[in-house]
Write an enzyme that holds these catalytic residues in place. Sequence first.
Site, PDB file in Angstrom:
ATOM      1  N   LYS A   1       1.041  -1.175   0.188  1.00 52.13           N
ATOM      2  CA  LYS A   1       0.121   0.098   0.083  1.00 52.13           C
ATOM      3  C   LYS A   1       0.911   1.185  -0.045  1.00 52.13           C
ATOM      4  O   LYS A   1       0.736   2.166  -0.834  1.00 52.13           O
ATOM      5  CB  LYS A   1      -0.938  -0.037   1.107  1.00 52.13           C
ATOM      6  CG  LYS A   1      -1.692   1.406   1.398  1.00 52.13           C
ATOM      7  CD  LYS A   1      -2.657   1.357   2.755  1.00 52.13           C
ATOM      8  CE  LYS A   1      -1.624   1.866   3.826  1.00 52.13           C
ATOM      9  NZ  LYS A   1      -1.550   3.118   4.236  1.00 52.13           N
ATOM     10  N   ASN A   2       1.818   1.329   0.932  1.00 53.82           N
ATOM     11  CA  ASN A   2       2.741   2.337   0.979  1.00 53.82           C
ATOM     12  C   ASN A   2       3.532   2.642  -0.173  1.00 53.82           C
ATOM     13  O   ASN A   2       3.537   3.978  -0.469  1.00 53.82           O
ATOM     14  CB  ASN A   2       3.450   2.620   2.350  1.00 53.82           C
ATOM     15  CG  ASN A   2       2.578   2.710   3.451  1.00 53.82           C
ATOM     16  OD1 ASN A   2       1.300   3.056   3.323  1.00 53.82           O
ATOM     17  ND2 ASN A   2       3.037   2.361   4.617  1.00 53.82           N
TER      18      ASN A   2
ATOM     19  N   CYS B   1      -4.067   8.167   9.655  1.00 48.57           N
ATOM     20  CA  CYS B   1      -4.281   7.551  10.845  1.00 48.57           C
ATOM     21  C   CYS B   1      -4.408   8.266  12.141  1.00 48.57           C
ATOM     22  O   CYS B   1      -3.276   8.979  12.203  1.00 48.57           O
ATOM     23  CB  CYS B   1      -3.640   6.266  11.213  1.00 48.57           C
ATOM     24  SG  CYS B   1      -4.501   4.707  10.507  1.00 48.57           S
TER      25      CYS B   1
ATOM     26  N   ARG C   1       1.400  14.619  13.704  1.00 50.82           N
ATOM     27  CA  ARG C   1       2.157  14.247  12.267  1.00 50.82           C
ATOM     28  C   ARG C   1       2.600  15.337  11.823  1.00 50.82           C
ATOM     29  O   ARG C   1       1.948  15.889  10.771  1.00 50.82           O
ATOM     30  CB  ARG C   1       1.340  13.077  11.620  1.00 50.82           C
ATOM     31  CG  ARG C   1       0.903  11.806  12.435  1.00 50.82           C
ATOM     32  CD  ARG C   1       0.250  10.714  11.687  1.00 50.82           C
ATOM     33  NE  ARG C   1       1.081  10.107  10.842  1.00 50.82           N
ATOM     34  CZ  ARG C   1       0.762   9.067  10.110  1.00 50.82           C
ATOM     35  NH1 ARG C   1      -0.644   8.498  10.215  1.00 50.82           N
ATOM     36  NH2 ARG C   1       1.468   8.207   9.074  1.00 50.82           N
TER      37      ARG C   1
ATOM     38  N   ASP D   1       4.513   0.216  12.027  1.00 50.40           N
ATOM     39  CA  ASP D   1       2.991  -0.509  11.678  1.00 50.40           C
ATOM     40  C   ASP D   1       3.147  -1.894  11.922  1.00 50.40           C
ATOM     41  O   ASP D   1       1.923  -2.558  11.657  1.00 50.40           O
ATOM     42  CB  ASP D   1       3.011  -0.111  10.074  1.00 50.40           C
ATOM     43  CG  ASP D   1       2.998   1.117   9.536  1.00 50.40           C
ATOM     44  OD1 ASP D   1       2.724   1.982  10.432  1.00 50.40           O
ATOM     45  OD2 ASP D   1       2.731   1.673   8.460  1.00 50.40           O
TER      46      ASP D   1
ATOM     47  N   ARG E   1      -8.597   0.223   4.808  1.00 49.48           N
ATOM     48  CA  ARG E   1      -7.792   1.355   4.113  1.00 49.48           C
ATOM     49  C   ARG E   1      -6.405   0.548   3.772  1.00 49.48           C
ATOM     50  O   ARG E   1      -6.089   1.236   2.449  1.00 49.48           O
ATOM     51  CB  ARG E   1      -7.409   2.465   5.373  1.00 49.48           C
ATOM     52  CG  ARG E   1      -8.686   3.512   5.519  1.00 49.48           C
ATOM     53  CD  ARG E   1      -8.045   4.584   6.459  1.00 49.48           C
ATOM     54  NE  ARG E   1      -6.602   4.800   5.924  1.00 49.48           N
ATOM     55  CZ  ARG E   1      -5.409   5.344   6.625  1.00 49.48           C
ATOM     56  NH1 ARG E   1      -5.766   5.455   7.964  1.00 49.48           N
ATOM     57  NH2 ARG E   1      -4.334   5.472   6.234  1.00 49.48           N
TER      58      ARG E   1
HETATM   59  C1  UD1 Z   1       4.915   6.463   6.567  1.00 52.76           C
HETATM   60  C2  UD1 Z   1       3.812   5.235   6.499  1.00 52.76           C
HETATM   61  C3  UD1 Z   1       3.341   4.833   7.965  1.00 52.76           C
HETATM   62  C4  UD1 Z   1       4.521   4.514   8.553  1.00 52.76           C
HETATM   63  C5  UD1 Z   1       5.499   5.693   8.866  1.00 52.76           C
HETATM   64  C6  UD1 Z   1       6.563   5.070   9.688  1.00 52.76           C
HETATM   65  C7  UD1 Z   1       2.946   5.913   4.387  1.00 52.76           C
HETATM   66  C8  UD1 Z   1       1.753   6.420   3.768  1.00 52.76           C
HETATM   67  N1  UD1 Z   1       2.979   5.854   5.580  1.00 52.76           N
HETATM   68  O1  UD1 Z   1       4.078   7.577   7.419  1.00 52.76           O
HETATM   69  O2  UD1 Z   1       2.385   3.669   7.642  1.00 52.76           O
HETATM   70  O3  UD1 Z   1       3.902   4.290   9.957  1.00 52.76           O
HETATM   71  O4  UD1 Z   1       5.704   6.019   7.623  1.00 52.76           O
HETATM   72  O5  UD1 Z   1       7.215   4.227   8.871  1.00 52.76           O
HETATM   73  O6  UD1 Z   1       3.882   5.568   3.732  1.00 52.76           O
HETATM   74  N2  UD1 Z   1       8.096  13.823  11.221  1.00 52.76           N
HETATM   75  C9  UD1 Z   1       8.538  15.036  11.499  1.00 52.76           C
HETATM   76  N3  UD1 Z   1       8.403  15.980  10.555  1.00 52.76           N
HETATM   77  C10 UD1 Z   1       7.890  15.804   9.305  1.00 52.76           C
HETATM   78  C11 UD1 Z   1       7.581  14.361   8.937  1.00 52.76           C
HETATM   79  C12 UD1 Z   1       7.746  13.369   9.927  1.00 52.76           C
HETATM   80  O7  UD1 Z   1       8.664  15.139  12.532  1.00 52.76           O
HETATM   81  O8  UD1 Z   1       7.811  16.539   8.426  1.00 52.76           O
HETATM   82  C13 UD1 Z   1       8.123  12.624  12.195  1.00 52.76           C
HETATM   83  C14 UD1 Z   1       6.818  11.997  12.591  1.00 52.76           C
HETATM   84  O9  UD1 Z   1       5.956  12.748  13.367  1.00 52.76           O
HETATM   85  C15 UD1 Z   1       7.226  10.531  13.262  1.00 52.76           C
HETATM   86  C16 UD1 Z   1       8.486  10.552  12.208  1.00 52.76           C
HETATM   87  O10 UD1 Z   1       9.000  11.696  11.716  1.00 52.76           O
HETATM   88  O11 UD1 Z   1       7.639  10.654  14.386  1.00 52.76           O
HETATM   89  C17 UD1 Z   1       8.351   9.291  11.129  1.00 52.76           C
HETATM   90  O12 UD1 Z   1       7.326   9.794  10.134  1.00 52.76           O
HETATM   91  P1  UD1 Z   1       7.052   9.436   8.578  1.00 52.76           P
HETATM   92  O13 UD1 Z   1       8.235   8.394   8.360  1.00 52.76           O
HETATM   93  O14 UD1 Z   1       7.339  10.806   7.888  1.00 52.76           O
HETATM   94  O15 UD1 Z   1       5.787   8.810   8.524  1.00 52.76           O
HETATM   95  P2  UD1 Z   1       4.728   9.103   7.456  1.00 52.76           P
HETATM   96  O16 UD1 Z   1       5.659   9.220   6.195  1.00 52.76           O
HETATM   97  O17 UD1 Z   1       3.835   9.959   7.666  1.00 52.76           O
END
Ligand code: UD1
Length: 430
Positions: A22-23, A117, A122, A305, A397
């Site tokens: 999915k991701n 989620c 986030r 996850d 989802r």
């Molecule tokens: C993606 C995955 C999600 C998974 C996560 C971590 C998708 C669609 N979703 O989510 O299923 O749980 O990776 O493996 O691929 N952060 C910041 N600033 C930012 C962005 C992120 O501080 O601008 C922090 C977040 O709060 C979190 C960490 O970085 O603590 C990791 O987040 P991130 O890897 O970006 O997760 P997603 O891409 O949202």
Amino acid sequence: MEQYAIKGGTPLVGEVEIGGAKNAALAILAASIMTDETVLIENVPDVRDTNVLLQAMESIGAIVTRVDRHTVKINGSQINSLTIEDDFIKKIRASYYLLGALLGKYKKAEVSLPGGCNIGSRPIDQHIKGFKMLGAKVKIEYGLIATEAEKLVGSHIYMDVVTVGATINVMMAASLADGMTIIENAAKEPHVVDLANFLNSMGANIKGAGTDVIRIKGVEKLHKTEYAIIPDQIEAGTFMMAAAVTRGDVTIKNVIPKHLESISAKLLEIGCEVEESDDAVRVVSAKQLVHTQVKTLPYPGFPTDMQPQIAVVLALSEGTSIVTESIFENRFKYVDELTRMGANIKVEGNTAIITGVNKYTGASLTAPDLRAGAALVIAGLAAEGYTTVDDIKYIERGYEDFHVKLQNLGAQIEKVTTEKDFKKFQLQAV
Ligand code: UD1
């Protein structure tokens, strides 16, 4: 309202085929509009998140043709709007990948602020920082993130945290920037690599994906390609945990075992047998399982996850296990539901202290989010008696035909909508 009705206690036995990730699909589908030529993508999972993203892409003029359930053709030559402001799209976090894709191609994009989620705050500061370093202006107003650039120029970007989303977004925009972009402290997740491979197959020049330094040499334009998405690491891991907790014997097919190493290692530690072959893993759970410690980390660490699913297994494993969530701040919301099934779990900050119990008993539960919802289903499969899980829209989802795949492994699970359906299920369950 649809719910899963489950009668627990049957060990899962047999084979299950894992679908596309999915991701990875979300990133690749978004990136496919970066060329005016037609792109063919195979192994797209038929789940709500990918379908919502495809709808959003159609709403701005992309032509999406479904070749079969898992294959789509996408043509981005007719895109007529760079604003995606749709109530639906807010529900999927990956909607923001359209920012990177459109900014790269058209140097402008406006997308509703993402939801996804509910697992804690986030932030998107690293996405914004990345776009700005490529020369774009970024504003947040009226519930939209708006970004625009006269031209994008390659840059040296150090990510303050390891983030999958920002790594992907910057990689997309930088593919069509002038000159070289270097992303340091990049995410190394399999779907980051899959997106890089996809973009390269469209003519991008990306090196180092899968390490923490990614180098992207901008190209003028991208071209058509045909590409198959990698198997879903988390769907595979969820079935591995389902085998473990039900004392089953399941062969999980169409996987990349390398992507499952952190999960396999934990299952071995707690007493399962895990056999790997080229594109399958078999999990046999024949002995009393024992406690361990798990800390979620960016890849190749244990995936956040998979945290709820392994907690479900540890809560039935002898001794005291510690699960530490280091990625998201609010990812233990399923614990109250598991407690209602008899689990003994205490949460302190980002740590769950789990004292193994002998059994779960069935209860009526609500899925708090996608992965926790799947975890509650597998807890129900291991529980004595009947369990219902509400709000399965979250589970849908990210899992295609979840209950059907479980049924094929011998699980007693049905999707029901009324009390009458549930009664019927109870009468038929053996
Ligand atoms: C993606 C995955 C999600 C998974 C996560 C971590 C998708 C669609 N979703 O989510 O299923 O749980 O990776 O493996 O691929 N952060 C910041 N600033 C930012 C962005 C992120 O501080 O601008 C922090 C977040 O709060 C979190 C960490 O970085 O603590 C990791 O987040 P991130 O890897 O970006 O997760 P997603 O891409 O949202």
